[in-house]
Write a protein that holds these residues in place. Sequence first.
Motif, PDB file in Angstrom:
ATOM      1  N   UNK A  71       3.823  -4.427   3.661  1.00  0.00           N
ATOM      2  CA  UNK A  71       2.385  -4.199   3.751  1.00  0.00           C
ATOM      3  C   UNK A  71       1.730  -4.210   2.374  1.00  0.00           C
ATOM      4  N   UNK A  72       2.371  -3.609   1.393  1.00  0.00           N
ATOM      5  CA  UNK A  72       1.814  -3.572   0.043  1.00  0.00           C
ATOM      6  C   UNK A  72       1.673  -4.985  -0.524  1.00  0.00           C
ATOM      7  N   UNK A  73       2.631  -5.834  -0.261  1.00  0.00           N
ATOM      8  CA  UNK A  73       2.573  -7.223  -0.738  1.00  0.00           C
ATOM      9  C   UNK A  73       1.415  -7.964  -0.082  1.00  0.00           C
ATOM     10  N   UNK A  74       1.297  -7.852   1.241  1.00  0.00           N
ATOM     11  CA  UNK A  74       0.220  -8.535   1.966  1.00  0.00           C
ATOM     12  C   UNK A  74      -1.141  -8.013   1.508  1.00  0.00           C
ATOM     13  N   UNK A  75      -1.259  -6.710   1.360  1.00  0.00           N
ATOM     14  CA  UNK A  75      -2.531  -6.131   0.890  1.00  0.00           C
ATOM     15  C   UNK A  75      -2.894  -6.667  -0.485  1.00  0.00           C
ATOM     16  N   UNK A  76      -1.876  -6.819  -1.346  1.00  0.00           N
ATOM     17  CA  UNK A  76      -2.102  -7.341  -2.688  1.00  0.00           C
ATOM     18  C   UNK A  76      -2.604  -8.795  -2.640  1.00  0.00           C
ATOM     19  N   UNK A  77      -2.102  -9.571  -1.694  1.00  0.00           N
ATOM     20  CA  UNK A  77      -2.549 -10.957  -1.557  1.00  0.00           C
ATOM     21  C   UNK A  77      -4.040 -11.022  -1.230  1.00  0.00           C
ATOM     22  N   UNK A  78      -4.501 -10.090  -0.435  1.00  0.00           N
ATOM     23  CA  UNK A  78      -5.903 -10.095  -0.001  1.00  0.00           C
ATOM     24  C   UNK A  78      -6.788  -9.165  -0.849  1.00  0.00           C
ATOM     25  N   UNK A  79      -6.214  -8.609  -1.898  1.00  0.00           N
ATOM     26  CA  UNK A  79      -6.986  -7.775  -2.786  1.00  0.00           C
ATOM     27  C   UNK A  79      -7.352  -6.428  -2.193  1.00  0.00           C
ATOM     28  N   UNK A  80      -6.619  -6.000  -1.204  1.00  0.00           N
ATOM     29  CA  UNK A  80      -6.878  -4.712  -0.580  1.00  0.00           C
ATOM     30  C   UNK A  80      -6.032  -3.633  -1.206  1.00  0.00           C
TER      31      UNK A  80
END
Length: 81
Positions: A71-80
């Motif tokens: 989740x942290x990786x995906x959030x980082x991709x979207x700037x969240x």
Amino acid sequence: MSLYVKDEEVNRMAQRLAAIQRVSKTEAVRRALEHELEREEQTPTLVDKGLAFARALRASAGPNAGRAADKAFIDDLYGEL
């Protein structure tokens, strides 16, 4: 064993090469075949090219290569956050 060349253009090319190299037509054909075989054997195979590409891609991936897609990786991709 004999090699018969039925194509007139190929025969002319062999004669021309023999004249340039000042050797017999047989020797000219032998040299040309040797040269072509050496060139083909030095050409990387498709597998070699694929491996080289994969290695270059892995080398250029950087320190985050192979990082888990959590989740942290995906959030980082979207700037969240």
